[in-house]
Design a protein around this motif. Structure first.
Motif, PDB file in Angstrom:
ATOM      1  N   THR A   1       0.833  -1.207   0.000  1.00 58.98           N
ATOM      2  CA  THR A   1       0.000   0.000   0.000  1.00 58.98           C
ATOM      3  C   THR A   1       0.866   1.254   0.000  1.00 58.98           C
ATOM      4  OG1 THR A   1      -1.783  -1.173   1.155  1.00 58.98           O
ATOM      5  CG2 THR A   1      -1.814   1.242   1.238  1.00 58.98           C
ATOM      6  N   ARG A   2       1.953   1.225   0.769  1.00 61.12           N
ATOM      7  CA  ARG A   2       2.866   2.380   0.777  1.00 61.12           C
ATOM      8  C   ARG A   2       3.518   2.561  -0.590  1.00 61.12           C
ATOM      9  NH1 ARG A   2       3.878   0.288   6.046  1.00 61.12           N
ATOM     10  NH2 ARG A   2       5.644  -0.948   5.299  1.00 61.12           N
ATOM     11  N   LEU A   3       3.961   1.458  -1.184  1.00 62.78           N
ATOM     12  CA  LEU A   3       4.578   1.552  -2.504  1.00 62.78           C
ATOM     13  C   LEU A   3       3.566   2.025  -3.547  1.00 62.78           C
ATOM     14  CD1 LEU A   3       6.802  -1.659  -2.796  1.00 62.78           C
ATOM     15  CD2 LEU A   3       7.532   0.670  -2.275  1.00 62.78           C
ATOM     16  N   ALA A   4       2.331   1.549  -3.421  1.00 68.42           N
ATOM     17  CA  ALA A   4       1.305   1.911  -4.401  1.00 68.42           C
ATOM     18  C   ALA A   4       1.098   3.417  -4.457  1.00 68.42           C
ATOM     19  CB  ALA A   4      -0.006   1.204  -4.057  1.00 68.42           C
ATOM     20  N   ALA A   5       1.215   4.076  -3.313  1.00 71.95           N
ATOM     21  CA  ALA A   5       1.015   5.529  -3.275  1.00 71.95           C
ATOM     22  C   ALA A   5       2.084   6.269  -4.065  1.00 71.95           C
ATOM     23  CB  ALA A   5       1.003   6.007  -1.823  1.00 71.95           C
TER      24      ALA A   5
ATOM     25  N   PRO B   1      -0.148   2.699 -10.958  1.00 78.31           N
ATOM     26  CA  PRO B   1      -0.785   3.715 -10.129  1.00 78.31           C
ATOM     27  C   PRO B   1      -2.309   3.758 -10.127  1.00 78.31           C
ATOM     28  CG  PRO B   1       0.017   4.711 -12.146  1.00 78.31           C
ATOM     29  CD  PRO B   1       0.508   3.290 -12.152  1.00 78.31           C
ATOM     30  N   ASP B   2      -3.006   3.077 -11.033  1.00 77.74           N
ATOM     31  CA  ASP B   2      -4.463   3.272 -11.056  1.00 77.74           C
ATOM     32  C   ASP B   2      -5.185   2.453  -9.998  1.00 77.74           C
ATOM     33  OD1 ASP B   2      -4.330   0.719 -12.098  1.00 77.74           O
ATOM     34  OD2 ASP B   2      -5.027   1.261 -14.093  1.00 77.74           O
ATOM     35  N   GLY B   3      -4.550   1.391  -9.479  1.00 75.09           N
ATOM     36  CA  GLY B   3      -5.156   0.608  -8.412  1.00 75.09           C
ATOM     37  C   GLY B   3      -6.237  -0.348  -8.870  1.00 75.09           C
ATOM     38  N   GLU B   4      -6.326  -0.606 -10.175  1.00 78.54           N
ATOM     39  CA  GLU B   4      -7.368  -1.506 -10.678  1.00 78.54           C
ATOM     40  C   GLU B   4      -7.100  -2.941 -10.231  1.00 78.54           C
ATOM     41  OE1 GLU B   4      -9.396  -2.955 -14.913  1.00 78.54           O
ATOM     42  OE2 GLU B   4      -7.471  -1.900 -14.916  1.00 78.54           O
ATOM     43  N   ASP B   5      -8.134  -3.576  -9.719  1.00 79.18           N
ATOM     44  CA  ASP B   5      -8.044  -4.978  -9.307  1.00 79.18           C
ATOM     45  C   ASP B   5      -8.887  -5.804 -10.253  1.00 79.18           C
ATOM     46  OD1 ASP B   5      -7.276  -6.994  -7.092  1.00 79.18           O
ATOM     47  OD2 ASP B   5      -9.431  -7.300  -7.346  1.00 79.18           O
TER      48      ASP B   5
ATOM     49  N   PRO C   1       5.648   1.371 -12.257  1.00 81.11           N
ATOM     50  CA  PRO C   1       4.406   0.754 -11.778  1.00 81.11           C
ATOM     51  C   PRO C   1       4.666  -0.394 -10.817  1.00 81.11           C
ATOM     52  CG  PRO C   1       4.886  -0.008 -13.982  1.00 81.11           C
ATOM     53  CD  PRO C   1       5.929   1.026 -13.660  1.00 81.11           C
ATOM     54  N   LEU C   2       3.614  -0.751 -10.104  1.00 81.75           N
ATOM     55  CA  LEU C   2       3.641  -1.866  -9.154  1.00 81.75           C
ATOM     56  C   LEU C   2       2.506  -2.814  -9.496  1.00 81.75           C
ATOM     57  CD1 LEU C   2       4.596  -3.156  -6.409  1.00 81.75           C
ATOM     58  CD2 LEU C   2       2.897  -1.680  -5.293  1.00 81.75           C
ATOM     59  N   ALA C   3       2.777  -4.108  -9.433  1.00 80.33           N
ATOM     60  CA  ALA C   3       1.752  -5.126  -9.680  1.00 80.33           C
ATOM     61  C   ALA C   3       1.800  -6.173  -8.583  1.00 80.33           C
ATOM     62  CB  ALA C   3       1.959  -5.778 -11.047  1.00 80.33           C
ATOM     63  N   TRP C   4       0.623  -6.646  -8.197  1.00 77.88           N
ATOM     64  CA  TRP C   4       0.492  -7.719  -7.199  1.00 77.88           C
ATOM     65  C   TRP C   4      -0.353  -8.806  -7.839  1.00 77.88           C
ATOM     66  CZ3 TRP C   4      -2.118  -7.035  -1.700  1.00 77.88           C
ATOM     67  CH2 TRP C   4      -1.841  -8.177  -0.924  1.00 77.88           C
ATOM     68  N   LEU C   5       0.274  -9.948  -8.133  1.00 76.45           N
ATOM     69  CA  LEU C   5      -0.366 -11.065  -8.821  1.00 76.45           C
ATOM     70  C   LEU C   5      -0.530 -12.212  -7.839  1.00 76.45           C
ATOM     71  CD1 LEU C   5      -1.325 -12.016 -11.696  1.00 76.45           C
ATOM     72  CD2 LEU C   5       0.974 -12.984 -11.963  1.00 76.45           C
ATOM     73  N   ARG C   6      -1.776 -12.711  -7.692  1.00 67.42           N
ATOM     74  CA  ARG C   6      -2.057 -13.739  -6.668  1.00 67.42           C
ATOM     75  C   ARG C   6      -2.822 -14.905  -7.275  1.00 67.42           C
ATOM     76  NH1 ARG C   6      -4.036  -8.567  -6.372  1.00 67.42           N
ATOM     77  NH2 ARG C   6      -5.884  -8.998  -5.115  1.00 67.42           N
ATOM     78  N   CYS C   7      -2.222 -16.072  -7.210  1.00 70.04           N
ATOM     79  CA  CYS C   7      -2.903 -17.317  -7.574  1.00 70.04           C
ATOM     80  C   CYS C   7      -3.217 -18.039  -6.269  1.00 70.04           C
ATOM     81  CB  CYS C   7      -2.011 -18.164  -8.484  1.00 70.04           C
ATOM     82  SG  CYS C   7      -2.690 -19.793  -8.870  1.00 70.04           S
ATOM     83  N   GLU C   8      -4.413 -17.846  -5.759  1.00 70.42           N
ATOM     84  CA  GLU C   8      -4.758 -18.316  -4.418  1.00 70.42           C
ATOM     85  C   GLU C   8      -6.222 -18.726  -4.358  1.00 70.42           C
ATOM     86  OE1 GLU C   8      -2.560 -18.673  -2.116  1.00 70.42           O
ATOM     87  OE2 GLU C   8      -0.894 -17.373  -2.714  1.00 70.42           O
TER      88      GLU C   8
END
Length: 343
Positions: free
Chosen positions: A287-291, A322-326, A298-305
């Motif tokens: 969350t801190r990095l996303a700001a 930066p757009d925060g789209e999930d 850019p930052l991406a968080w990819l989850r196979c869960e």
């Protein structure tokens, strides 16, 4: 509590049934029925103080038995394991009961199962293609729960997604999940940095490390065994950087934005095993990095869960800043056999 322990073996048998592992179904059901307090192993299992499901207790014992079979330490039991025909139930029960008296099984109860399911790259790689297509940048990969780091090498495999192929024809593995839905963006994925963390990273140069990973692959799933063996052989002398430790302080120390690259944090069937405080710290750091994320960093968080503990199949989700789209990208399979792509 004994009833809950036996139910954990029954539930594991149900998972094996869903995942087309008939011998493992019989093995789990038989263990759940015969294990008793006449052996130290039986007393440890039936007296388990933790949550037998969350602790993957049945898989711990299955791994120990498989290790003994593969290592030639239980020849009578090995004669009843694949690739031999399905055993007579009474004969299997008798040999399991005898093997449970072997104290070499005890250390396998002390630690959680550890796998490195290479076929999950067939679900993760399309997610990386989405990131590459959206950013147009090379990727820096940071894997949580990396095990032996074999999925940190996903760009070195070849893929066939319903006829759409990518990767070198000389790749050590070709992954061909059963594909449903539209195809992912055909974007080249360039990896410029890769690093992973695990509580106990596995060194595949070490015979004991290779044996440990193979012990947790169900013995009736030969394709999984062959994939893992090939990947370990391919990258034994070309391993990704792996660190031992908890994911939270590792993320805080190592994951930062870098202009001109996309920073990607990812994990597959690992998040559920992290303590809540670890999950919270990882989320807070991202969350801190996303700001601070921008189009050039850019930052991406990819989850196979699994979205829920009892969900029948995992999902692939991607959040990008930066757009925060999930986005929910796909539904998958615990062992990577199928991908239902939503895009």
């Amino acid at each position: 509590m004994t009833a809950a322990i036996r139910q954990a073996f029954a539930d594991q048998a149900d998972w094996a049934r869903r995942l087309d592992a008939p011998f493992t179904v019989v093995l789990c059901e038989t263990l759940g029925a015969i294990i008793d307090e006449t052996t130290e192993v039986g007393r440890r299992v039936l007296g388990w103080a933790g949550n037998p499901h969350a602790d993957a207790l049945a898989l711990r014992l299955l791994g120990g038995l498989n290790a003994m079979v593969r290592g030639g330490e239980a020849p009578a039991l090995a004669a009843l394991y694949p690739p031999n025909p399905m055993p007579n139930p009474a004969a299997l029960a008798a040999q399991l009961h005898a093997t449970l008296a072997d104290p070499r099984l005890l250390p396998w109860l002390d630690s959680a199962p550890q796998t490195n399911e290479v076929a999950r790259s067939g679900m993760l790689m399309p997610g990386m293609m989405v990131i590459a297509a959206a950013t147009g940048l090379p990727l820096r990969l940071f894997e949580l729960g990396a095990s032996a780091g074999l999925n940190l090498r996903m760009d070195r495999y070849r893929y066939d997604f319903a006829g759409q192929t990518s990767g070198s024809e000389q790749a050590p593995l070709t992954l061909t999940p059963t594909w449903q839905g539209p195809l992912p963006p055909f974007a080249p994925v360039t990896v410029v940095e890769r690093r992973g963390v695990d509580l106990a990273p596995v060194d595949v140069r070490d015979p004991a490390g290779r044996a440990r990973l193979l012990a947790y692959v169900w013995p009736d799933q030969t394709e999984r065994i062959e994939r893992l063996t090939a990947a370990m052989a391919a990258f034994a002398d070309d391993q990704a950087m792996l660190d031992a430790g908890d994911a939270a302080p590792w993320v805080e120390q190592h994951v930062a934005l870098r202009p001109g690259t996309a920073t990607v944090v990812y994990h597959s069937i690992a998040w559920q095993y992290f303590p809540r405080h670890t999950q919270s710290r990882v989320t807070a750091h991202l969350t801190r990095l996303a700001a601070a994320a921008t189009t050039i960093s850019p930052l991406a968080w990819l989850r196979c869960e699994f979205a829920q503990p009892n969900a029948p199949r995992p999902t692939l989700r991607l959040t990008m800043w930066p757009d925060g789209e999930d986005r929910l990208l796909a539904y998958g399979h615990p062992h990577g056999a199928t991908v239902e792509w939503l895009g």
